[in-house]
Design an enzyme around this catalytic site. Structure first.
Site, PDB file in Angstrom:
ATOM      1  N   ASP A 132       0.640  -1.196  -0.041  1.00 39.32           N
ATOM      2  CA  ASP A 132       0.142  -0.028   0.042  1.00 39.32           C
ATOM      3  C   ASP A 132       0.749   1.215   0.101  1.00 39.32           C
ATOM      4  O   ASP A 132       0.290   2.230  -0.465  1.00 39.32           O
ATOM      5  CB  ASP A 132      -0.926  -0.188   1.192  1.00 39.32           C
ATOM      6  CG  ASP A 132      -2.266   1.033   1.027  1.00 39.32           C
ATOM      7  OD1 ASP A 132      -2.632   1.289  -0.011  1.00 39.32           O
ATOM      8  OD2 ASP A 132      -2.575   1.399   1.885  1.00 39.32           O
ATOM      9  N   CYS A 190     -22.520  -2.805 -14.797  1.00 44.34           N
ATOM     10  CA  CYS A 190     -23.840  -2.202 -14.502  1.00 44.34           C
ATOM     11  C   CYS A 190     -24.229  -1.027 -14.014  1.00 44.34           C
ATOM     12  O   CYS A 190     -25.406  -0.505 -13.995  1.00 44.34           O
ATOM     13  CB  CYS A 190     -24.107  -3.532 -13.340  1.00 44.34           C
ATOM     14  SG  CYS A 190     -23.329  -3.229 -11.822  1.00 44.34           S
ATOM     15  N   CYS A 213     -13.679  10.995  -2.777  1.00 44.41           N
ATOM     16  CA  CYS A 213     -13.922   9.781  -2.123  1.00 44.41           C
ATOM     17  C   CYS A 213     -13.832   9.665  -0.518  1.00 44.41           C
ATOM     18  O   CYS A 213     -12.998  10.311   0.011  1.00 44.41           O
ATOM     19  CB  CYS A 213     -12.878   8.715  -2.650  1.00 44.41           C
ATOM     20  SG  CYS A 213     -13.065   7.066  -1.708  1.00 44.41           S
TER      21      CYS A 213
END
Length: 376
Positions: A132, A190, A213
Site C-alpha cells: 500500500d 452495470c 472519495c
C-alpha cells in the site's frame, strides 16, 4: 521437477496467501500518461508517490529488478456471522478493511516469508517489498499479473474473491515468467458503483476522483469540507458502498486468514468511548488496526461527525464538553455537529463560549452560525 516459479506458488499457498501472480518490470509507459492526467486534473489522494517516474519504472526502485511478484489476500466475511446484541447507543462504522489486524503488517509478513524462501533457492537474491505504501501502482500490477480485472470503480476484482482483497508486491532480481495480464475486462458494466457512490467520486467507467472519495476524505488530517459532512453518515474510517453494491461480490469465497477476522474492533465502534479515550487506551485498541495510523485526533473528529449525523439529542451531552477541547479543529467540527442535531440548543451553547474563544477560525464559525440563526 518444479521450476522456481512453481515452487514460489506452492510455498505461497503453504503460508496462507490466497492469490499470487507475476509480471515484468516495464517500464509501464501505458500507465505514465494516465498518472500525468490524474495529477494535472487534481484527482490524486495526496498519499501517492510524487515522482511519476518512480511509479512507472521498477528499475528506479530496485536497479537489479527482473520481475514483480504480486500477492492478494481476501478480507471478506459474511456480516451476518458478526451480529451481536451489544450494540452501543452511538456507534460508527469501520470499513471492512479495518475489521481485523492491520493488513499492512499481515501482508508484509507474508512477503518477508516469501523472500526468505526465495533467498534459499536463488543465490544473490535481491528484493524490495511494499504493501500500500510503495511507489508503484499496486492495482495496475495486480491486473498485469492476472490477479483480477478492473471494475468500473477502479477496484481489482477477482473471480473467486470479488474485490475484497488486499494487495502487496515484491520487486525482485529473479527472472520469472510473467502471467497473462487481464486487459480485457470482465466487469458487468452495470453502473451500480457509479450510481451509488455517495459523493460521485466515480465519475464514469474507470474514472475516479480520490479527492471526492469518502474513504480518502476520512483519512485526511486536514479539515473535512463542510459540504461532505452530512454525506459521511456514521462512517469513521473508509467507505464500502461501491463494493457493497457490486454484483461481482455476490457468492464469493470468504477469507481464509484468521488475522482479518474481527477482534476487539469491527464495524461498530462506540463513539462516546472513542471520544473519551486516553492515548494509552487508543494505542491498545488501534495499534494493530488499519485505521489506527490516522491517529486519535482524526478518528475522534470522524466520531463527532457521525454523532452530528445521528441527529439524536441524546448525543449533545457527549458533544458539549468538546466545545472547550484544546484542539481548534475538534471545536470547529463539534459546533457543526451540535447545530446539525439542534440549532436552537447549539446557538445557546456556542453563545456561551464565544467570549472565551481565542482561535480566529473557530470564532468565524461561531459568528456564521449565530448570524445564520438570527436570519431565520
Amino acid at each position: 521437477m518444479m521450476d522456481l516459479k512453481e515452487e514460489i506458488i506452492d510455498y505461497s499457498k503453504h503460508i496462507g496467501i490466497d492469490l499470487i501472480g507475476f509480471t515484468d518490470v516495464g517500464p509501464f509507459e501505458d500507465l505514465k500518461q494516465i498518472l500525468i492526467e490524474r495529477k494535472e486534473g487534481n484527482k490524486l489522494s495526496g498519499f501517492e508517490e510524487k515522482d511519476i517516474e518512480l511509479r512507472v519504472d521498477p528499475k528506479k526502485v530496485l536497479e537489479s529488478a527482473e520481475s514483480i511478484i504480486v500477492i492478494a489476500m481476501s478480507y471478506y466475511i459474511d456480516e451476518e456471522k458478526l451480529q451481536n446484541d451489544d450494540k452501543p447507543q452511538f456507534y460508527g462504522s469501520l470499513a471492512r478493511m479495518a475489521w481485523g489486524k492491520d493488513y499492512h503488517v499481515v501482508l508484509m509478513d507474508k512477503l518477508e516469508k516469501l523472500a526468505e524462501f526465495i533467498a534459499g533457492e536463488y543465490e544473490g537474491f535481491e528484493y524490495a517489498s511494499f504493501v500500500d505504501t510503495g511507489p508503484l501502482v499496486d492495482r495496475y500490477l495486480a491486473n498485469r499479473a492476472g490477479i483480477g480485472f478492473y471494475g468500473y470503480n477502479s477496484a481489482i476484482i477477482n473471480e473467486d474473491f470479488g474485490s475484497w482483497i488486499f494487495l502487496g508486491y515484491m520487486i525482485t532480481n529473479v527472472p520469472l515468467k510473467k502471467d497473462k495480464s487481464l486487459k480485457d475486462t470482465n466487469c458487468l458494466k452495470c453502473n451500480l458503483c457509479i450510481e451509488h457512490c455517495p459523493t460521485s467520486a466515480i465519475e464514469g467507467p474507470y474514472k475516479f476522483d480520490a479527492n471526492k472519495c469518502l474513504s480518502n476524505i476520512l483519512q485526511q488530517k486536514k479539515p473535512v469540507p463542510e459540504e461532505m459532512l452530512p454525506i459521511i453518515g456514521d462512517r469513521i474510517y473508509g467507505c464500502d458502498t461501491c463494493q457493497d453494491v457490486c454484483p461481482h461480490n455476490i457468492d464469493i469465497k470468504e477469507m481464509t486468514a484468521k488475522e482479518f477476522r474481527p477482534m476487539e474492533l469491527y464495524d461498530r465502534i462506540d463513539l462516546t468511548r472513542l471520544l473519551q479515550m486516553s492515548n494509552k487506551e487508543f494505542d491498545f485498541l488501534f495499534r494493530e488496526n488499519a485505521s489506527g495510523w490516522i491517529g486519535k485526533k482524526a478518528l475522534q473528529r470522524n466520531a463527532i461527525i457521525a454523532l452530528g449525523n445521528s441527529r439524536d439529542k441524546n448525543a449533545i451531552p457527549h458533544l458539549e464538553p468538546l466545545l472547550r477541547d484544546i484542539r481548534p479543529d475538534i471545536r470547529k467540527v463539534t459546533i457543526w455537529a451540535l447545530y446539525n442535531i439542534d440549532p436552537e440548543i447549539a446557538v445557546k451553547l456556542i453563545s456561551g463560549i464565544r467570549d472565551s474563544e481565542k482561535d480566529r477560525d473557530v470564532l468565524k464559525i461561531i459568528g456564521r452560525y449565530l448570524n445564520s440563526n438570527n436570519k431565520k
